[in-house]
Motif scaffolding. Structure first.
Motif, PDB file in Angstrom:
ATOM      1  N   THR A 126       0.828  -1.199   0.000  1.00 45.45           N
ATOM      2  CA  THR A 126       0.000   0.000   0.000  1.00 45.45           C
ATOM      3  C   THR A 126       0.867   1.255   0.000  1.00 45.45           C
ATOM      4  N   LEU A 127       1.957   1.218   0.750  1.00 42.72           N
ATOM      5  CA  LEU A 127       2.859   2.369   0.807  1.00 42.72           C
ATOM      6  C   LEU A 127       3.467   2.649  -0.572  1.00 42.72           C
ATOM      7  N   GLU A 128       3.892   1.592  -1.244  1.00 43.72           N
ATOM      8  CA  GLU A 128       4.469   1.748  -2.578  1.00 43.72           C
ATOM      9  C   GLU A 128       3.440   2.298  -3.569  1.00 43.72           C
ATOM     10  N   LYS A 129       2.211   1.828  -3.465  1.00 45.97           N
ATOM     11  CA  LYS A 129       1.138   2.319  -4.331  1.00 45.97           C
ATOM     12  C   LYS A 129       0.876   3.804  -4.063  1.00 45.97           C
ATOM     13  N   ASP A 130       0.853   4.161  -2.778  1.00 45.93           N
ATOM     14  CA  ASP A 130       0.638   5.567  -2.414  1.00 45.93           C
ATOM     15  C   ASP A 130       1.757   6.460  -2.946  1.00 45.93           C
ATOM     16  N   VAL A 131       2.992   5.994  -2.843  1.00 48.15           N
ATOM     17  CA  VAL A 131       4.143   6.759  -3.329  1.00 48.15           C
ATOM     18  C   VAL A 131       4.030   6.934  -4.843  1.00 48.15           C
ATOM     19  N   LYS A 132       3.696   5.867  -5.550  1.00 49.32           N
ATOM     20  CA  LYS A 132       3.559   5.929  -7.007  1.00 49.32           C
ATOM     21  C   LYS A 132       2.446   6.896  -7.398  1.00 49.32           C
ATOM     22  N   ARG A 133       1.309   6.826  -6.691  1.00 45.80           N
ATOM     23  CA  ARG A 133       0.180   7.719  -6.968  1.00 45.80           C
ATOM     24  C   ARG A 133       0.589   9.175  -6.743  1.00 45.80           C
ATOM     25  N   MET A 134       1.311   9.421  -5.664  1.00 43.22           N
ATOM     26  CA  MET A 134       1.761  10.783  -5.364  1.00 43.22           C
ATOM     27  C   MET A 134       2.762  11.278  -6.407  1.00 43.22           C
ATOM     28  N   GLU A 135       3.632  10.384  -6.877  1.00 40.75           N
ATOM     29  CA  GLU A 135       4.582  10.762  -7.926  1.00 40.75           C
ATOM     30  C   GLU A 135       3.838  11.186  -9.201  1.00 40.75           C
ATOM     31  N   LEU A 136       2.808  10.436  -9.546  1.00 39.88           N
ATOM     32  CA  LEU A 136       2.013  10.767 -10.727  1.00 39.88           C
ATOM     33  C   LEU A 136       1.296  12.109 -10.540  1.00 39.88           C
ATOM     34  N   GLN A 137       0.773  12.329  -9.343  1.00 43.34           N
ATOM     35  CA  GLN A 137       0.092  13.598  -9.060  1.00 43.34           C
ATOM     36  C   GLN A 137       1.069  14.768  -9.142  1.00 43.34           C
ATOM     37  N   ILE A 138       2.276  14.577  -8.649  1.00 37.47           N
ATOM     38  CA  ILE A 138       3.300  15.627  -8.710  1.00 37.47           C
ATOM     39  C   ILE A 138       3.633  15.939 -10.170  1.00 37.47           C
ATOM     40  N   GLU A 139       3.787  14.886 -10.985  1.00 38.63           N
ATOM     41  CA  GLU A 139       4.063  15.090 -12.404  1.00 38.63           C
ATOM     42  C   GLU A 139       2.929  15.863 -13.072  1.00 38.63           C
ATOM     43  N   GLN A 140       1.689  15.546 -12.715  1.00 36.61           N
ATOM     44  CA  GLN A 140       0.535  16.259 -13.282  1.00 36.61           C
ATOM     45  C   GLN A 140       0.542  17.724 -12.856  1.00 36.61           C
ATOM     46  N   LEU A 141       0.865  17.966 -11.589  1.00 36.79           N
ATOM     47  CA  LEU A 141       0.913  19.346 -11.098  1.00 36.79           C
ATOM     48  C   LEU A 141       2.015  20.144 -11.788  1.00 36.79           C
ATOM     49  N   ILE A 142       3.163  19.519 -11.999  1.00 35.09           N
ATOM     50  CA  ILE A 142       4.260  20.187 -12.697  1.00 35.09           C
ATOM     51  C   ILE A 142       3.819  20.554 -14.110  1.00 35.09           C
ATOM     52  N   SER A 143       3.122  19.647 -14.761  1.00 33.90           N
ATOM     53  CA  SER A 143       2.624  19.896 -16.115  1.00 33.90           C
ATOM     54  C   SER A 143       1.624  21.055 -16.123  1.00 33.90           C
ATOM     55  N   ILE A 144       0.731  21.075 -15.156  1.00 34.41           N
ATOM     56  CA  ILE A 144      -0.260  22.153 -15.054  1.00 34.41           C
ATOM     57  C   ILE A 144       0.435  23.488 -14.842  1.00 34.41           C
ATOM     58  N   VAL A 145       1.395  23.534 -13.930  1.00 40.47           N
ATOM     59  CA  VAL A 145       2.121  24.773 -13.648  1.00 40.47           C
ATOM     60  C   VAL A 145       2.884  25.236 -14.893  1.00 40.47           C
ATOM     61  N   ALA A 146       3.517  24.305 -15.598  1.00 35.90           N
ATOM     62  CA  ALA A 146       4.257  24.660 -16.811  1.00 35.90           C
ATOM     63  C   ALA A 146       3.319  25.236 -17.867  1.00 35.90           C
TER      64      ALA A 146
END
Length: 53
Positions: A3-23
């Motif tokens: 579950t921890l690994e899944k949460d980390v992966k989900r958060m990484e994807l969300q961070i990538e999406q946020l970076i894309s939105i900001v860019a």
């Protein structure tokens, strides 16, 4: 995958999406600022030379 690994992966994807939105927002802001600069340049050139002083 734990579950921890899944949460980390989900958060990484969300961070990538946020970076894309900001860019994308930054690019739109840069375009808007460029348009405003061009408008000001045109406005300055439209002022009669005698009134620019």
């Amino acid at each position: 995958m734990s579950t921890l690994e899944k949460d980390v992966k989900r958060m990484e994807l969300q961070i990538e999406q946020l970076i894309s939105i900001v860019a994308n927002q930054n690019e739109r802001l840069n375009q808007f600022e460029e348009i405003e600069r061009k408008k000001r340049r045109v406005a300055i050139h439209q002022i009669p030379l005698a009134e620019r002083v």
